[in-house]
Each structure stands twice: as structure tokens, then as C-alpha cells.
Design an enzyme around this catalytic site. Structure first.
Site, short mmCIF file in Angstrom:
data_model
loop_
_atom_site.label_atom_id
_atom_site.label_comp_id
_atom_site.label_asym_id
_atom_site.label_seq_id
_atom_site.Cartn_x
_atom_site.Cartn_y
_atom_site.Cartn_z
N ILE A 180 0.87 -1.16 0.04
CA ILE A 180 0.08 0.02 -0.08
C ILE A 180 0.68 1.34 0.18
O ILE A 180 0.65 2.17 -0.95
CB ILE A 180 -0.98 -0.14 1.14
N ASP A 200 10.73 2.62 7.46
CA ASP A 200 10.24 1.42 7.58
C ASP A 200 11.57 0.61 7.98
O ASP A 200 12.46 0.38 7.19
CB ASP A 200 9.77 0.92 6.22
N ALA A 261 -4.42 2.94 8.35
CA ALA A 261 -3.60 1.58 9.16
C ALA A 261 -4.63 0.95 10.25
O ALA A 261 -5.57 0.54 9.71
CB ALA A 261 -2.26 2.04 9.48
N ARG A 262 -4.24 1.46 11.41
CA ARG A 262 -4.96 1.19 12.50
C ARG A 262 -5.27 2.13 13.60
O ARG A 262 -4.09 2.92 13.71
CB ARG A 262 -4.53 0.00 13.25
N ASP A 286 -9.29 7.31 8.42
CA ASP A 286 -10.29 6.22 8.31
C ASP A 286 -10.35 5.32 9.40
O ASP A 286 -11.39 4.58 9.35
CB ASP A 286 -9.71 5.50 6.96
N GLU A 291 -12.98 2.79 18.37
CA GLU A 291 -13.66 2.68 16.85
C GLU A 291 -14.73 1.78 17.05
O GLU A 291 -14.52 0.52 17.43
CB GLU A 291 -12.66 2.09 15.90
N HIS A 310 -13.51 3.41 8.61
CA HIS A 310 -12.78 2.27 8.35
C HIS A 310 -13.38 1.53 6.99
O HIS A 310 -13.61 0.42 7.11
CB HIS A 310 -12.76 1.57 9.50
#
Length: 359
Positions: A180, A200, A261-262, A286, A291, A310
């Protein structure tokens, strides 16, 4: 001697007839659903989303001991260590999404249970959504749209206040550079004319440079240099709360944050403070923590925030692919072939030994 048959418990539905065909063609797998047909549609049918999930969770809790395979749902914990202790027959846990934080992978590994996901199913829609959130929050699209609807009038361009900056020529920082992240980098670089920085810890710097991005070893440096930061990493104990008050303070004045992502990767309270103070120019989210957000949450009061439920990875193509991928992985595992999307790869040899003993 009767041939062994495997039982799979699907928490909601397979959402794609090809997934059902994969199980049928295996010849030795029986699929059962936790919910009645009218309760399975996306959106929850008569149960609604919360009721659908609650009933699916209850069915898995009560019946997990009967099955060789169970499906998990994303979001809050679903297949827990306590649940796994009652699942001596269980061989595989699948989830029809890339994220698998609702499964206690460590507990599954300890019990010789394979965990498979659908990594890569939603690369295109998530990348598109991340860029869409960046455009919406940076160009004030969401903010102005809400105001026009709220005031029920056509706005004048002077109503914008301070004119939003162009993204072209700016710098995008990506935290995580999987499939992604790589697609977002291509869209931002070739499509929007942005320079792209990447942090990363698993990324080879030479591979990053060959992809046209600049690798940055330290997260702090990326945060300090980027005009916008987009998060593309899984939720683990190492990434939970990765972006907190300290990290937000390191970001440039007026910078934007995008999270597809989260939710728990970001400290929500710290984010609210950074937005209220004006240090951040806005956020496109998102995913959130908690959540879904409860009624009256402070994020709803901030016009500089664009919120979506989400659904970045939700497209007809991606959803169908997810269920097909997870069904294929389950069949491969039960037939002794290492699944392409096996999450806990180290457990595979012990899985095969354990299953062979039980035959």
C-alpha cells in the site's frame, strides 16, 4: 474407513460465490455459518452491524471446539487466548482482511494453530483512499463541503479563509512501505509531484531509492521534514501508540496526518490536542481509537478533521478477493500446503506434525 472431513465456521458470510466454490471443490470440507441467511448481509441485515458482530462472536465462543477452522472479524479482539484454550480441534484461523490484530497470533502459535489472512487484497482502494483523505484535508474539501451543507448556501472563495497549500512540490512522509505504501508513493510522486520520504525498519535502502523514494532511518527525521505524513503499518505491540504527543510535536507546523492503518497506532488524545492548538493543519482518519468513535467525541468538533468509517479497503473487487484468498489459504493449509498468506510462518512445521498425529 470413512474419509476425514473438515468443518469450517464462517462468522458472517463469504461475500463471494467463488470462495464457496473453493471449499466445495476441495471435496472434504463442510462450511457452516454462525448466522442465519437473512442475518449475513454486509451491514448486518436486521441485526445491524453491532448486532451481527455480537451474534457472530457468541456463536464462535460457544462452538469453536467443534471446528477445524474458524473465521475472525477485524476490529476488537475476536479470537483470544482464552478462546483458543477451548479449541483442541482447531487447526486454522482465517481473517478476510490484511490486518489480523483481532487474533491473538502468539497464543495461536503456541497451540500449533495456523493464522492466515488476505494480505494484498485491498492495496488499490486503501492507497486511493489515503490520497483522497490527503487531498480532502489539505485542500479543505471536506471542511468546505460540510460548511456549505450546514449553511445551505453557495460559498464564495473568500469564505475559505487562508488559502490551502498546493501538494505539488511538497514532501510526503510514509511510515511503512509495504504494497500500500509503495502504491501511495507512486500516486503522490508521479501524480501529485511530491517528494516522498519513507521510514520502515524492514526496508532495504537501495530498494527504496530504486522505487524513487528517499529512505529515512529515524522516524523523528521523517516527521520533521514532511508536509504530510501517511501511516501504512500493522498494529503490533511495537506500533501501538507510535504517533503520540512527542511525535506529533516533531511534525511541521500546519502539517497533515493521514491514517488508513489502525486507530491505536495514533494516540487519539494527543492528536486532538495537536489539532486544537493549530500545530497540525488537519487529519484524515479512516481508522480511530476507539472505533467507532462514541457520540460527542472531540474529533467531531474539529473542522480540520475528515472522518471515514474504516472503509478504505472496501471495494467490490477487494472484498471478493479477500474471501477468495482466505478460502484458498484455508484449503491449502488443511491439505498440507503452506498457505501463501500464512501469518505465523514459524509454526507451519509443528502444525503439520500435530495434524498428522491427530489423523
Amino acid at each position: 474407513m470413512t474419509a476425514r472431513r473438515y468443518r469450517v465456521l464462517v462468522p458472517t458470510t463469504l461475500h463471494d460465490p467463488r470462495a464457496e466454490e473453493v471449499y466445495a471443490e476441495a471435496g472434504d470440507i463442510d462450511v457452516e455459518y454462525a448466522l442465519a441467511p437473512e442475518e449475513r448481509p454486509m451491514g448486518g441485515g436486521p441485526l445491524g452491524p453491532a448486532g451481527q458482530r455480537a451474534k457472530a462472536e457468541q456463536a464462535v465462543r460457544e462452538r469453536i471446539a467443534e471446528f477445524d477452522v474458524v473465521g475472525a472479524l477485524p476490529g476488537r479482539p475476536f479470537v483470544t487466548a482464552e478462546l483458543l484454550e477451548r479449541a483442541d480441534r482447531l487447526k486454522v484461523v482465517y481473517i478476510a482482511s490484511a490486518g489480523y490484530d483481532s487474533i491473538d497470533v502468539e497464543a495461536a502459535t503456541a497451540r500449533g494453530v495456523a493464522v492466515v489472512n488476505a494480505a494484498g487484497n485491498n492495496v488499490v482502494p486503501v492507497a486511493e483512499h489515503a490520497v483522497g483523505l490527503l487531498l480532502s484535508v489539505s485542500r479543505k474539501i471536506g471542511q468546505l463541503d460540510r460548511r456549505a451543507h450546514r449553511e445551505r448556501r453557495g460559498l464564495h472563495f473568500t469564505d475559505v479563509g487562508a488559502f490551502p497549500p498546493e501538494l505539488a512540490g511538497g514532501t510526503l512522509g510514509l511510515v511503512g512501505f509495504g504494497a500500500i505504501g509503495r502504491r501511495v508513493a507512486r500516486i503522490a510522486g508521479a501524480g501529485l509531484g511530491m517528494s516522498v520520504l519513507v521510514h520502515d525498519p524492514f526496508l532495504d535502502p537501495d530498494q527504496a531509492r530504486s522505487a524513487g523514494v528517499e529512505p529515512v532511518a529515524e522516524l523523528d527525521e521523517l516527521l520533521a521534514r514532511a508536509d504530510a505524513v501517511s501511516l501504512h503499518l500493522p498494529l503490533t505491540e511495537g506500533t501501538r501508540g507510535l504517533i503520540g504527543a512527542r511525535e506529533l510535536a516533531r511534525m511541521r507546523e500546519g502539517a497533515f496526518l493521514v491514517n488508513t492503518a489502525r486507530g491505536p497506532v495514533v494516540d487519539t488524545d494527543a492528536l486532538v490536542d495537536a489539532l486544537r492548538s493549530g500545530h497540525l493543519g488537519g487529519a484524515g482518519l479512516d481508522v480511530t481509537d476507539p472505533e467507532p468513535l462514541p457520540a460527542g467525541h472531540p474529533l467531531f468538533d474539529l473542522d480540520t478533521v475528515v472522518l471515514t468509517p474504516h472503509h478504505a479497503g472496501a471495494s467490490p473487487t477487494a472484498i471478493a478477493k479477500a474471501y477468495l484468498m482466505s478460502a484458498t489459504a484455508v484449503v491449502d493449509a488443511l491439505h498440507g500446503r503452506e498457505p501463501a498468506t500464512l501469518v505465523n510462518g514459524d509454526v507451519w512445521p509443528s502444525c503439520l506434525q500435530r495434524w498428522k498425529r491427530e489423523q
